[in-house]
Design an enzyme around this catalytic site. Structure first.
Site, mmCIF file in Angstrom:
data_model
loop_
_atom_site.group_PDB
_atom_site.id
_atom_site.type_symbol
_atom_site.label_atom_id
_atom_site.label_comp_id
_atom_site.label_asym_id
_atom_site.label_seq_id
_atom_site.Cartn_x
_atom_site.Cartn_y
_atom_site.Cartn_z
ATOM 1 C CG LEU A 101 -1.833 -1.202 1.377
ATOM 2 C CD1 LEU A 101 -2.829 -0.966 2.507
ATOM 3 C CD2 LEU A 101 -2.574 -1.514 0.082
ATOM 4 N N GLY A 138 1.037 -5.208 1.282
ATOM 5 C CA GLY A 138 -0.072 -5.249 0.314
ATOM 6 C C GLY A 138 0.304 -5.971 -0.976
ATOM 7 C CG ASN A 194 6.622 -5.443 5.514
ATOM 8 O OD1 ASN A 194 5.611 -5.588 4.825
ATOM 9 N ND2 ASN A 194 7.404 -4.403 5.378
#
Ligand code: CO8
Length: 244
Positions: free
Chosen positions: A50, A95, A119
């Site tokens: 993201l 993401g 992570n």
């Protein structure tokens, strides 16, 4: 084939997520299209996850819109009636890893410098329950639990050992292999494969669909906290420092 192309690192911005969802919808509605290979056209990076800037210093309305787009892309990929193969040709944190995990099959380039994993914990944020469910359904509870708590990014060989990716191939063979896997999956009758996929995935999809608004609220509340904003800013600074 769908190639993510948003240099420098294919971060999933609201704009990219929206385009991605529209493209998937078009393919989904095209009866002639039975499968899609998802890969990247950015060298060494599948997707950096993201776009952190979408989660920093923005309005509640923006966070709401952004999170709805993240949910949408997961729902579309995870419950796609098409065969989905991820050709992971570079690093794929958070993401990016979720997109790969949501496909039916993952092939990764055999480069130990490429890493993949959820992570989030390293950023001081928490992967939502549907990220976790998707991960557990691929690698099992124990591996997911340890990897999520540690926010681990696994090198390609390690990811293969854990079952996070199904196969490793030399980088130059990746697309050829993805096409061969696609052909193997497409050799089955669509209806049987699709019903089987639905049987396996529907409970997880239904859980988010039933709690979608609540999940958005949770995200917006969480991400708006000053302590979380601080963690994200520090992480972005760390990325920049690491470079110089
Ligand atoms: N978002 C925004 N910008 C990013 C991101 C990102 N995810 N990743 C990298 N960038 C930026 C860097 O800051 C840098 O910017 P600038 O050029 O202005 O300094 C530029 O992209 C290039 O990055 P690098 O120099 O680091 O490029 P490298 O090729 O050396 O490395 C990597 C590429 C491996 C992708 C590296 O950039 C990296 O590790 N990035 C961070 C990836 C990451 O941790 N992503 C996690 C995002 S969070 C997420 O996806 C799920 C959140 C779930 C939310 C739950 C909340 C409740």
């Amino acid at each position: 084939m769908m190639k993510l192309k948003s240099p420098p690192v294919n971060s999933l911005s609201l704009e990219l997520l929206t385009e991605f969802a529209i493209s998937l919808e078009k393919l989904e509605n095209n009866r002639a299209c039975r499968g899609v290979i998802i890969t990247s056209s950015v060298p060494k990076i599948f997707s950096s996850g993201l776009d952190i800037t979408e989660m920093c210093g923005k309005s509640m309305e923006h966070y709401t819109e952004f999170w709805r787009a993240v949910q949408e892309i997961w729902l579309r990929v995870y419950s796609s009636s098409m065969v989905t193969v991820a050709a992971v040709n570079g690093s794929s944190p958070a993401g990016g890893c979720l997109i790969a995990l949501s496909c039916d099959y993952r092939i990764m380039a055999e480069n130990p410098k490429f890493s993949i994993g959820l992570n989030e914990a390293q950023l001081g944020i928490v992967a939502p329950f549907w990220f976790k469910d998707t991960f557990v359904n691929v690698v099992g509870h124990r591996i997911a639990e340890r990897s999520l708590q540690l926010g681990s990014l696994h090198s390609a060989p390690e990811a293969h050992k854990l079952g996070l990716v199904d196969e490793l191939v030399p980088e130059e063979k990746l697309m050829e292999k993805a096409a061969a896997v696609m052909a193997q999956w497409l050799a089955l009758p669509d209806h049987a494969r699709q019903l089987t996929k639905t049987m396996m995935r529907k409970p997880v999809v239904d859980r988010l669909v039933a709690h979608r608004e609540e999940d958005i609220k949770n995200f917006v509340t969480f991400i708006s906290k000053e302590s979380i904003q601080k963690s994200l800013r520090m992480y972005m600074e760390m990325l920049k420092k690491r470079k110089s």
